[in-house]
Scaffold this active site. Structure first.
Site, PDB file in Angstrom:
ATOM      1  N   SER A 152       5.298  -3.164  -0.017  1.00 60.31           N
ATOM      2  CA  SER A 152       5.539  -2.717   1.358  1.00 60.31           C
ATOM      3  C   SER A 152       6.814  -1.877   1.473  1.00 60.31           C
ATOM      4  CB  SER A 152       5.586  -3.944   2.273  1.00 60.31           C
ATOM      5  OG  SER A 152       5.562  -3.568   3.626  1.00 60.31           O
ATOM      6  N   LYS A 204       0.891  -2.010  -1.273  1.00 59.42           N
ATOM      7  CA  LYS A 204       0.633  -2.328   0.146  1.00 59.42           C
ATOM      8  C   LYS A 204       1.003  -1.102   0.971  1.00 59.42           C
ATOM      9  CE  LYS A 204       1.776  -5.595   3.850  1.00 59.42           C
ATOM     10  NZ  LYS A 204       2.425  -4.677   4.808  1.00 59.42           N
ATOM     11  N   GLN A 258       2.158  -3.318   9.787  1.00 64.25           N
ATOM     12  CA  GLN A 258       1.622  -4.260  10.762  1.00 64.25           C
ATOM     13  C   GLN A 258       2.475  -4.290  12.033  1.00 64.25           C
ATOM     14  OE1 GLN A 258       1.847  -5.172   7.325  1.00 64.25           O
ATOM     15  NE2 GLN A 258      -0.279  -4.487   7.349  1.00 64.25           N
TER      16      GLN A 258
END
Length: 473
Positions: A299, A324, A328
């Site tokens: 991420s 990733k 979100q």
């Protein structure tokens, strides 16, 4: 006159129909309580479960299960429903500080084992030690408890007392410890200076991108520059990510102002360019940089790696990252829970989506077997002829240490006996051919000490060698 009577009859009929609808057409309180959505099929399922299910649950539990199921239907592991408690725990994991006792715990073989108490924390001051097994908290046994339940038991308000009973196998006795919960500062950035070939290299480790990571980064790196470092090594191995604004703060000190470090793409495919905006002086912009990453770097860590790689600002060393490539957003719900869903893709400056692929290292370096082994805190006693996962773990560790191990399948054979006996002699353990708690503890300590020595970290050593080479140019 006749016309006015007609209007009167119509008016009375309307009133009568209204009354009939109110008493007959309006859902009863019982029916209304069964309506949980605007979807007929969901309400039908809810009513059937409430009426027919043998293992019925409270309404809120069933509704939460439905929300969780909707999130799972997206087939996105990063979209999920968080209960009120889970949401609070998630926020706390990224917070600057939290109230607690300051201890890292692992669940091993159904037992809660202390990995390490934080220095100067309540747990540390109370005398909690690595490899202690926590058996009771405030008199309540932990048999059958989950890690989440234990964390909840250890949490509480600042200043409140906690009593903990641990089993200390090294002393073969139970120990009762008393401590008070305090505010624990959670630092996500640490640094040190490493000397190599008359050069000073700043090593900065970022464990995750939390609320204050950007501020910690500025403080640590400015201190390193003041000490006169010649090169910078950034370690994000095992960093699971975190807040995008935190990683952008870090990137802003490494790239020129206005440089593109990533793109955001919404559900409609619209791209938004993300550029660096830093008010800081360019105190890191000319220092050679290496970034260490591995399969656990995800991420926000990958945003950093992608930005440095595509802008040719750093050499990426280690392994391919996790992969990733989504961002979100967390939305609060009326029941106190939160729905976390993937709302954007993020792309590298070259507009590459790394989801499920990861970012490849420029220099791929694999660690040796012992360095990659997890430290397990096992218990029990085993002898020739026994079989189990604990024995398999011992066999793998001993083989990685160079002992003659033929079988590594968990069967305790004669070769394993000889290796165990030899290891015991070399580590000055009691002369036994059995595997016991003392052997398990010694193996755990051996792995921890091996990993702590920088010369055994091949990726780190390659990063240092590369920086030295660059600085000699």
């Amino acid at each position: 006159m006749r016309k006015s009577r007609i209007f009167l009859y119509v008016f009375l009929l309307i009133i009568l129909l209204g009354v009939l609808y109110f008493w007959i057409g309006k859902p009863s309180d019982k029916q209304a309580s069964s309506i949980v959505s605007n979807s007929q099929v969901i309400d039908e399922a809810f009513q059937l479960i409430k009426k027919e299910a043998v293992f019925s649950k409270k309404d809120n539990i069933i509704v939460e299960g439905a929300i969780r199921g909707m999130a799972e239907a997206l087939e996105d592991p990063h979209s999920t429903y968080l209960t009120k408690e889970e949401a609070l725990a998630h926020e706390a994991s990224l917070a600057e500080e939290r109230v607690g006792i300051g201890v890292e715990i692992t669940l091993s073989g159904g037992k809660f084992i202390v990995v390490s108490p934080l220095k100067d924390s309540p747990a540390f001051k109370a005398g909690l030690k690595p490899q202690d097994e926590i058996v009771r908290v405030n008199g309540e046994r932990l048999d059958g408890k989950t890690m989440a339940e234990l964390v909840k038991m250890l949490s509480g308000e600042k200043g409140t007392s906690l009593k903990m009973t641990v089993y200390r196998s090294s002393e073969e006795r139970h120990v009762e410890l008393h401590m008070k919960r305090e505010t624990i500062a959670m630092h996500t950035v640490t640094s040190e200076v490493y000397e190599a070939d008359d050069f000073s290299i700043g090593i900065v480790t970022i464990s995750l991108f939390g609320e204050k990571t950007g501020e910690e980064w500025l403080k640590q790196t400015k201190a390193l520059v003041d000490r006169g470092i010649d090169g910078l090594l950034i370690d994000v191995r095992g960093n699971p990510g975190g807040y995008l604004y935190s990683v952008s703060s870090v990137i802003g000190t490494l790239l020129e102002n206005g440089k593109t470090f990533a793109y955001m793409q919404d559900a409609k495919g619209v791209l938004e360019m993300l550029n660096t905006e830093s008010k800081e002086k360019p105190y890191l912009k000319k220092i050679p940089v290496v970034l260490l990453q591995n399969g656990g770097s995800a991420s926000a860590s990958e945003v950093l790696a992608g930005a440095l790689k595509d802008n040719k600002r750093a050499m990426i060393i280690g392994e391919t990252s996790y992969g990733k490539g989504t961002v979100q957003e967390t939305h609060p719900l009326s029941n106190g829970g939160k729905l976390k869903i993937s709302t954007h893709k993020w792309l590298t400056p070259k507009q590459e989506w790394i989801h499920s692929k990861g970012i490849e290292a420029d220099l791929k370096i694999e660690q040796d077997e012992l360095y990659t082994m997890d430290v397990k805190y096992l218990h029990g006693e085993f002898r020739v002829g026994d079989y189990g996962e604990e024995i398999k773990y011992v066999q793998n560790v001993l083989a990685a240490l160079g002992y003659n191990i033929v079988r590594k399948d968990g069967y305790y054979d004669e070769d394993t006996t000889d290796a165990v006996d030899k290891y015991r002699q070399e580590r000055s353990l009691s002369p036994k051919k059995e595997i016991d708690d003392a052997l398990f503890q010694s193996l755990s300590k051996t792995i921890v000490e091996y990993k702590a020595r920088k010369e055994n970290d091949k990726q780190l050593q390659m990063g240092i060698s590369y920086l030295v080479h660059e600085m000699k140019k």
